[in-house]
Scaffold this motif. Structure first.
Motif, mmCIF file in Angstrom:
data_model
loop_
_atom_site.group_PDB
_atom_site.id
_atom_site.type_symbol
_atom_site.label_atom_id
_atom_site.label_comp_id
_atom_site.label_asym_id
_atom_site.label_seq_id
_atom_site.Cartn_x
_atom_site.Cartn_y
_atom_site.Cartn_z
ATOM 1 N N ASP A 93 0.825 -1.217 0.000
ATOM 2 C CA ASP A 93 0.000 0.000 0.000
ATOM 3 C C ASP A 93 0.855 1.262 0.000
ATOM 4 O O ASP A 93 0.593 2.194 -0.767
ATOM 5 N N TYR A 94 1.874 1.287 0.865
ATOM 6 C CA TYR A 94 2.699 2.485 0.999
ATOM 7 C C TYR A 94 4.187 2.123 1.061
ATOM 8 O O TYR A 94 4.566 1.122 1.675
ATOM 9 N N ILE A 95 4.986 2.965 0.439
ATOM 10 C CA ILE A 95 6.440 2.899 0.567
ATOM 11 C C ILE A 95 6.869 4.200 1.237
ATOM 12 O O ILE A 95 6.764 5.274 0.639
ATOM 13 N N VAL A 96 7.308 4.108 2.473
ATOM 14 C CA VAL A 96 7.673 5.304 3.241
ATOM 15 C C VAL A 96 9.177 5.535 3.120
ATOM 16 O O VAL A 96 9.978 4.662 3.443
ATOM 17 N N ILE A 169 2.840 11.146 -1.605
ATOM 18 C CA ILE A 169 2.271 11.941 -0.516
ATOM 19 C C ILE A 169 3.422 12.524 0.296
ATOM 20 O O ILE A 169 4.410 11.844 0.568
ATOM 21 N N ASN A 170 3.285 13.791 0.693
ATOM 22 C CA ASN A 170 4.318 14.452 1.501
ATOM 23 C C ASN A 170 3.932 14.491 2.967
ATOM 24 O O ASN A 170 2.765 14.712 3.303
ATOM 25 N N GLU A 171 4.922 14.324 3.826
ATOM 26 C CA GLU A 171 4.767 14.619 5.251
ATOM 27 C C GLU A 171 5.923 15.544 5.613
ATOM 28 O O GLU A 171 7.029 15.104 5.882
ATOM 29 N N ASN A 172 5.642 16.861 5.613
ATOM 30 C CA ASN A 172 6.691 17.875 5.705
ATOM 31 C C ASN A 172 7.044 18.314 7.125
ATOM 32 O O ASN A 172 7.962 19.122 7.294
ATOM 33 N N ASN A 173 6.335 17.836 8.145
ATOM 34 C CA ASN A 173 6.476 18.424 9.475
ATOM 35 C C ASN A 173 7.307 17.622 10.463
ATOM 36 O O ASN A 173 7.533 18.072 11.581
ATOM 37 N N ILE A 184 3.063 9.480 10.665
ATOM 38 C CA ILE A 184 2.692 8.582 9.569
ATOM 39 C C ILE A 184 1.802 7.441 10.051
ATOM 40 O O ILE A 184 0.971 6.922 9.296
ATOM 41 N N ALA A 185 1.935 7.048 11.305
ATOM 42 C CA ALA A 185 1.221 5.885 11.830
ATOM 43 C C ALA A 185 -0.286 5.904 11.553
ATOM 44 O O ALA A 185 -0.840 4.883 11.109
ATOM 45 N N PRO A 186 -1.000 7.002 11.795
ATOM 46 C CA PRO A 186 -2.455 6.979 11.547
ATOM 47 C C PRO A 186 -2.820 6.663 10.101
ATOM 48 O O PRO A 186 -3.832 6.001 9.844
ATOM 49 N N ARG A 187 -2.013 7.090 9.162
ATOM 50 C CA ARG A 187 -2.313 6.868 7.749
ATOM 51 C C ARG A 187 -2.074 5.408 7.339
ATOM 52 O O ARG A 187 -2.812 4.861 6.515
ATOM 53 N N PHE A 209 8.467 2.861 14.798
ATOM 54 C CA PHE A 209 7.189 2.513 14.176
ATOM 55 C C PHE A 209 6.486 1.415 14.961
ATOM 56 O O PHE A 209 5.256 1.447 15.131
ATOM 57 N N GLN A 210 7.226 0.442 15.453
ATOM 58 C CA GLN A 210 6.621 -0.615 16.246
ATOM 59 C C GLN A 210 6.043 -0.062 17.547
ATOM 60 O O GLN A 210 5.027 -0.562 18.046
ATOM 61 N N ALA A 211 6.661 0.983 18.085
ATOM 62 C CA ALA A 211 6.129 1.627 19.291
ATOM 63 C C ALA A 211 4.780 2.286 19.019
ATOM 64 O O ALA A 211 3.990 2.506 19.945
ATOM 65 N N GLN A 212 4.502 2.592 17.749
ATOM 66 C CA GLN A 212 3.227 3.170 17.348
ATOM 67 C C GLN A 212 2.212 2.096 16.938
ATOM 68 O O GLN A 212 1.131 2.405 16.444
ATOM 69 N N GLY A 213 2.585 0.829 17.128
ATOM 70 C CA GLY A 213 1.678 -0.250 16.762
ATOM 71 C C GLY A 213 1.705 -0.605 15.292
ATOM 72 O O GLY A 213 0.789 -1.267 14.791
ATOM 73 N N ILE A 214 2.753 -0.211 14.584
ATOM 74 C CA ILE A 214 2.895 -0.474 13.146
ATOM 75 C C ILE A 214 3.978 -1.531 12.944
ATOM 76 O O ILE A 214 5.024 -1.493 13.601
#
Length: 266
Positions: A93-96, A169-173, A184-187, A209-214
């Motif tokens: 789905d996504y490549i971060v 998709i950008n995540e600039n912050n 990024i985790a919610p998305r 990321f694993q700490a965020q449940g991902i």
């Protein structure tokens, strides 16, 4: 990834973030070597014995940090934790692409403005995208003081290399890896996500990321340690400036993983 000027434009919540970066810089091998050499000069006449010990320790630390065999031993356990990405058995789905750094210079094409780390991560992400064209790329990383964010600059470079604009998709912050994971985790929650970053940075990034449940699929890029089974040339056993960078990166990641472990205890 983010410059000091950028940090100073923010209010009190930035102080701890800036302090963390400053402490990290002071604990790097080059900083420790310089501190030892300065100490040897300062105490040369006051405490000659102590001065000599500082000088000797600084020289030994510089030598060890610059030797490829030493740097390889430090880096190998970090990079060996994840294998390179191969064709996945299920859709992606996504490549971060985690942010790194660039230099804003509009006289140059976007790809030429990227520093090696960002360029290496982008190259690996595009390789994976060719395997999984159904995926959407997410670029991350804030601005360095002023100018375009790293996420935007990587996006521009990806478009110039043939990635459709609507597939990015950008995540600039996000200022660091921890914030990248948080934002990024919610998305990506519940989606198949591939995480692209340098091989030495990947274990720590996976931890955030694993700490965020991902549970992302790891995709290491830009390995330092290569050809371990090959016979080494004679110059492998001599100091190199590039090797000092490798040692610094390994040391930085060990400190980062230690900080992540402490956070997990809180």
């Amino acid at each position: 990834m983010t410059g000091l000027i950028y940090y100073l434009t923010f209010e009190p919540e930035m102080d701890l973030f800036l302090l963390k970066k400053v402490i990290g810089l002071l604990l790097m091998p080059v900083s420790l070597i310089l501190l030892l050499l300065f100490a040897s000069l300062i105490f040369y006449k006051i405490k000659p014995g102590f001065s000599f010990k500082c000088l000797a320790l600084g020289c030994v630390l510089l030598l060890l940090s610059s030797l490829p065999p030493v740097a390889g031993k430090l880096m190998a356990p970090i990079e060996a934790q994840y294998e390179p990405f191969t064709l996945s058995g299920k859709p992606v789905d996504y490549i971060v692409i985690l942010g790194c750094s660039h230099t804003n210079d509009d006289a140059l094409p976007a790809i030429a403005q990227l520093e090696y780390c960002s360029l290496q991560r982008l190259a690996e992400a595009i390789r994976i995208y060719r395997l999984h064209p159904e995926a959407t790329l997410i670029t991350t990383g804030s601005a360095v003081s002023t100018g375009a964010a790293n996420a935007e600059k990587v996006r521009q470079a990806a478009i110039s290399l043939g990635i459709p604009e609507h597939k990015i998709i950008n995540e600039n912050n996000a200022r660091d890896t921890e914030e990248e994971a948080e934002l990024i985790a919610p998305r990506v929650r519940g989606k198949h996500m591939v995480l692209v970053t340098n091989a030495d940075h990947l274990p720590r990034a996976m931890g955030y990321f694993q700490a965020q449940g991902i549970a992302p699929t790891p995709a290491p890029a830009a390995f330092w340690v290569k050809g371990q089974q090959l016979k080494k040339e004679w110059d492998y056993y001599f100091p190199h400036a590039k090797t000092l960078v490798q040692t610094t990166r390994a040391w930085y990641e060990y400190l980062g993983q230690l900080a992540l472990w402490f956070k997990s205890l809180l």
